[in-house]
Design an enzyme around this catalytic site. Structure first.
Site, PDB file in Angstrom:
ATOM      1  N   HIS A  70       0.846  -1.195   0.000  1.00  0.00           N
ATOM      2  CA  HIS A  70       0.000   0.000   0.000  1.00  0.00           C
ATOM      3  C   HIS A  70       0.877   1.238   0.000  1.00  0.00           C
ATOM      4  O   HIS A  70       1.835   1.318   0.762  1.00  0.00           O
ATOM      5  CB  HIS A  70      -0.896  -0.001   1.242  1.00  0.00           C
ATOM      6  N   HIS A  79       0.754   5.818  -0.966  1.00  0.00           N
ATOM      7  CA  HIS A  79       0.055   7.014  -1.441  1.00  0.00           C
ATOM      8  C   HIS A  79       0.946   7.684  -2.484  1.00  0.00           C
ATOM      9  O   HIS A  79       1.107   8.897  -2.476  1.00  0.00           O
ATOM     10  CB  HIS A  79      -0.218   7.992  -0.299  1.00  0.00           C
ATOM     11  N   ASP A  96       1.395  -4.714 -20.946  1.00  0.00           N
ATOM     12  CA  ASP A  96       2.282  -5.781 -20.469  1.00  0.00           C
ATOM     13  C   ASP A  96       2.002  -6.132 -19.006  1.00  0.00           C
ATOM     14  O   ASP A  96       1.759  -7.281 -18.662  1.00  0.00           O
ATOM     15  CB  ASP A  96       3.749  -5.329 -20.544  1.00  0.00           C
ATOM     16  N   HIS A 128      -7.779   7.977  -1.977  1.00  0.00           N
ATOM     17  CA  HIS A 128      -6.886   7.379  -0.982  1.00  0.00           C
ATOM     18  C   HIS A 128      -5.505   7.052  -1.556  1.00  0.00           C
ATOM     19  O   HIS A 128      -4.544   7.798  -1.300  1.00  0.00           O
ATOM     20  CB  HIS A 128      -7.567   6.139  -0.395  1.00  0.00           C
TER      21      HIS A 128
HETATM   22 ZN   LIG Z   1      -3.407   4.722   3.040  1.00  0.00          ZN
END
Ligand SMILES: [Zn+2]
Length: 229
Positions: A101, A103, A126, A166
């Site tokens: 995760h 940003h 690809d 987000h």
């Molecule tokens: Zn986050």
């Protein structure tokens, strides 16, 4: 059942710890805003970054080991606040061996506009097999993030989703593959963003996307060496 650590768990702690340096190296994170996790192969054990520890201070022994329900089995610190989202992916997409995760700024700019990244580069065909899809808006701390990731990525070729307002979640067969997908997501997000400044990027016809994806996934790269007799 009592929990006993294994050399495989310790190895995954070292790998997951080291991969956080890649998030920094590729400019995907600020302060402590991104995290990597990995599934110990063949088990339901998840290794994830501890919450709120800066990347410079990470060490393998600080990594947190949990089961798929988030129960802590190893580690003195709380796991990343995104751990439940990672665990939802591992529970419902059992082939997943790594989750990342971030940003990262260009990809998150697309998320802020609630816009999937269109497939206008052969590198996207690809790696992602099409657009990078947009997942729903979900409040942090609820289980809606994990559900939104799974519902968007299931049945999709893309190993990356940008969650509305987000940021980026990526998956892979192992944590390194998920980190690679996060790096590539930011790279194509930036290029397509720049392209849009001077006009409308040209989509690649679906049949060509399919051909590129098939070739890259099945043919490209080093083939296994023939076994020596
Ligand atoms: Zn986050």
């Amino acid at each position: 059942m009592t929990y006993t650590s294994t050399p495989e768990v310790q190895e995954m702690k070292a790998r997951v710890c080291a991969l956080h340096a890649e998030l920094l190296r590729w400019g995907l994170v600020t302060w402590t805003s991104g995290n990597v996790s990995g599934r110990v192969p063949g088990t339901d054990l998840i290794v994830i970054k501890p919450s709120g520890v800066s990347y410079d201070d990470l060490a393998p022994e600080l990594m947190v080991v949990t089961d798929l329900d988030g129960k802590i089995l190893e580690g003195d610190l709380a796991p990343s606040s995104d751990a439940e989202s990672h665990n939802e992916v591992y529970r419902r997409m059992p082939e997943t061996g790594g989750v990342v995760h971030t940003h990262s700024p260009y990809a998150t700019a697309w998320a802020a506009r609630a816009e999937p990244i269109p497939c206008v580069l052969t590198a996207m065909a690809d790696e992602f097999g099409g657009e990078i899809p947009l997942g729903p808006f979900a409040l942090i701390g609820s289980d809606a993030i994990g559900k939104g990731i799974v519902e968007t990525l299931r049945g999709h070729r893309s190993p990356a989703v940008i969650m509305q307002n987000h940021g980026v979640f990526t998956i892979g067969k192992d944590p390194k593959s998920a980190v690679k997908a996060a790096v590539m997501t930011e790279d194509v997000a930036r290029t397509v963003h720049i392209s849009r400044q001077l006009g409308e990027p040209v989509p690649i016809p679906q049949a060509d996307v399919d051909r590129l994806y098939d070739r890259y996934q099945n043919v490209y790269g080093q083939q296994p060496a023939p076994k020596e007799q």
